[in-house]
Design a protein around this motif. Structure first.
Motif, mmCIF file in Angstrom:
data_model
loop_
_atom_site.group_PDB
_atom_site.id
_atom_site.type_symbol
_atom_site.label_atom_id
_atom_site.label_comp_id
_atom_site.label_asym_id
_atom_site.label_seq_id
_atom_site.Cartn_x
_atom_site.Cartn_y
_atom_site.Cartn_z
ATOM 1 N N GLU A 64 10.239 -8.453 -7.560
ATOM 2 C CA GLU A 64 10.698 -7.182 -8.120
ATOM 3 C C GLU A 64 11.207 -7.286 -9.556
ATOM 4 O OE1 GLU A 64 14.063 -3.765 -7.186
ATOM 5 O OE2 GLU A 64 13.497 -5.179 -5.618
ATOM 6 N N ASP A 77 6.816 -7.015 -9.727
ATOM 7 C CA ASP A 77 6.992 -6.203 -8.511
ATOM 8 C C ASP A 77 5.628 -5.759 -7.967
ATOM 9 O OD1 ASP A 77 8.123 -4.818 -6.424
ATOM 10 O OD2 ASP A 77 9.123 -3.325 -7.673
ATOM 11 N N LYS A 121 5.056 -3.051 -5.146
ATOM 12 C CA LYS A 121 5.223 -1.651 -5.517
ATOM 13 C C LYS A 121 4.238 -1.223 -6.605
ATOM 14 C CE LYS A 121 8.879 1.662 -6.622
ATOM 15 N NZ LYS A 121 10.299 1.821 -6.923
ATOM 16 N N LYS A 129 4.399 -1.763 -14.223
ATOM 17 C CA LYS A 129 5.528 -1.433 -13.341
ATOM 18 C C LYS A 129 5.873 0.058 -13.384
ATOM 19 C CE LYS A 129 9.122 -4.011 -12.576
ATOM 20 N NZ LYS A 129 10.309 -4.866 -12.740
#
Length: 180
Positions: free
Chosen positions: A88, A92, A95, A123
């Protein structure tokens, strides 16, 4: 017969006036980065490149670049570091699985190279960037090469690390195959 020949000639002529479609290929392409960490240069690369490039060097208004790489493909040659970069605080990858670039303008530079302006998204953060590149014909294909400087903090990569440089350099060498 005469109208068929005229029609074919017109079609061929018109196809030369519009941008050709190329597919960015992972095989033959390199996306490399370099950043200082603890004062030492650390380099790495991304793979799993996908993209569509419309390119006509004589009519750049019809040209565009749309490319992505899989963030999970980050490779520095050190498995422990690579796993850390996937977390993260860095990319990350769970995600945000891809890093993308979409051009909104391509122009010719004074020195014969090209300049692209577009949006890079890392991101989930989208930033407008521009960078010069060259386009070298390789038969029916093209090799697009360029370099861009980025600030990792603009994208929330690496948190507030004081030992990691804010600035990194990304080198692009994209082999794009002519699409049929």
């Amino acid at each position: 017969m005469k109208s068929l020949i005229l029609s074919l000639t017109f079609t061929m002529l018109m196809s030369c006036l519009f941008a050709q479609t190329y597919t960015a290929t992972d095989n033959g392409s390199d996306i490399k980065f370099s950043i200082k960490n603890f004062g030492l240069n650390v380099s790495g690369s991304f793979k799993q490149l996908k993209g569509k490039i419309l390119f006509n060097p004589t009519d750049l208004s019809s040209s565009s670049i749309n490319a992505i790489v899989d963030a999970v493909s980050v490779n520095t040659g050190n498995d422990s570091r690579d796993n850390h970069l996937k977390k993260e605080e860095y990319f990350d990858v769970k995600k945000y699985p891809v890093i993308s670039f979409v051009s909104n303008k391509i122009t010719k530079s004074a020195n014969g190279s090209f300049l692209t302006e577009g949006t890079i998204t890392i991101k989930g953060v989208a930033k407008t960037i521009s960078f010069p590149f060259t386009a070298t014909p390789k038969g029916e294909d093209y090799l697009f090469e360029g370099q861009v400087k980025l600030n990792r903090r603009d994208f929330g990569v690496g948190g507030s690390s004081l030992v990691l440089s804010d600035n990194l350099s990304v080198s692009l060498s994209i082999l794009a195959k002519k699409s049929n």
